[in-house]
Design a protein around this motif. Structure first.
Motif, PDB file in Angstrom:
ATOM      1  N   HIS A  51       0.829  -1.211   0.000  1.00  0.00           N
ATOM      2  CA  HIS A  51       0.000   0.000   0.000  1.00  0.00           C
ATOM      3  C   HIS A  51       0.862   1.258   0.000  1.00  0.00           C
ATOM      4  O   HIS A  51       0.518   2.262  -0.639  1.00  0.00           O
ATOM      5  N   GLY A  54       2.531   1.706  -3.486  1.00  0.00           N
ATOM      6  CA  GLY A  54       1.578   2.148  -4.493  1.00  0.00           C
ATOM      7  C   GLY A  54       0.918   3.472  -4.192  1.00  0.00           C
ATOM      8  O   GLY A  54       0.057   3.933  -4.954  1.00  0.00           O
ATOM      9  N   PHE A  89      -1.903  -2.012 -10.809  1.00  0.00           N
ATOM     10  CA  PHE A  89      -2.220  -2.879  -9.676  1.00  0.00           C
ATOM     11  C   PHE A  89      -2.896  -4.170 -10.144  1.00  0.00           C
ATOM     12  O   PHE A  89      -3.750  -4.143 -11.024  1.00  0.00           O
ATOM     13  N   ALA A 155      -3.452  -3.803 -16.002  1.00  0.00           N
ATOM     14  CA  ALA A 155      -2.298  -3.209 -15.312  1.00  0.00           C
ATOM     15  C   ALA A 155      -1.197  -2.827 -16.303  1.00  0.00           C
ATOM     16  O   ALA A 155      -0.508  -1.827 -16.127  1.00  0.00           O
ATOM     17  N   ASP A 166      -0.785  -7.931  -5.457  1.00  0.00           N
ATOM     18  CA  ASP A 166      -1.047  -8.307  -4.069  1.00  0.00           C
ATOM     19  C   ASP A 166      -1.697  -9.684  -4.019  1.00  0.00           C
ATOM     20  O   ASP A 166      -2.879  -9.829  -4.324  1.00  0.00           O
TER      21      ASP A 166
END
Length: 222
Positions: A51, A54, A89, A155, A166
């Motif tokens: 987190h 990003g 992502f 992405a 993730d």
């Protein structure tokens, strides 16, 4: 050339006796074109780290530099734009837009930025990921593995500086997981795409070029 660098990254939740050090002085960098796996058990801080990398959450202290830019020097609106242009992502739950078909989901980040998709490049991604016959399908008509391939294509679509994944195979069976991870490695090599993948699965991590291990909010090997 470093495309991503975390320096003295600290994230503390709560305060006083209830303070939790989710990240405790994290330092590492990733070269352009590298496929890196960040491995840790549940609660090790790996998702918090993702987190921060990003720009989805701000650290208590420390910096994250993406493509030469200190992302936390940016105000929220500028950070949102930077994130859309520079960071792709891939999440465990795919996060596809249910009312858009496969092609529309793939080109969405490009169009949100007001740009025209590079049809040749997008076509190459679609072919590499084996999605040619699924472009008009809605996400709920796809298998989990197909949805994750669409998420990978989305992405890649905006040609970001890095892709953050993730637990990208967390909802997939072992055979599909291997297929999806194999495709991620292929796309990393084919498009010189930098990928940082968070996982708790040692077997999956072995597909990466390099493994970084995190325990109790600290990097223990890189």
């Amino acid at each position: 050339m470093n495309i991503l660098k975390a320096a003295d990254l600290v994230k503390i939740y709560g305060s006083g006796e209830n303070a939790v050090h989710a990240l405790d002085g994290v330092n590492f960098s990733v070269e352009k074109g590298e496929f890196v796996a960040v491995v840790g058990t549940s609660g090790s801080g790996k998702s918090t780290l993702l987190h921060m990398l990003g720009g989805l959450d701000r650290p208590t202290s420390g910096t994250v530099t993406v493509d030469g830019r200190d992302i936390f020097s940016l105000k929220d609106e500028a950070l949102t734009i930077f994130r859309r242009r520079k960071i792709g992502f891939v999440f465990q739950n795919y996060n596809l837009v249910p009312v858009l078909n496969v092609y529309e989901n793939i080109v969405l980040p490009v169009q949100l930025d007001g740009n025209t998709p590079d049809k040749h490049y997008i076509g190459s991604i679609i072919e590499t990921l084996g999605l040619e016959s699924k472009l008009r399908n809605l996400p709920n008509n796809l298998s989990g593995g197909q949805q994750q391939r669409v998420a990978i294509a989305r992405a890649l679509a905006a040609k970001p500086a890095i892709i953050l994944a993730d637990e990208p195979t967390g909802n997939l069976d072992s055979k599909t997981s291997q297929d999806v991870l194999g495709l991620m490695k292929v796309t990393s090599q084919k498009y010189a795409q930098t990928i940082v993948m968070i996982t708790h699965n040692e077997e999956i991590a072995q597909l990466a070029d390099r493994i970084i291990r995190i325990e109790d909010g600290r990097i223990v090997s890189r």
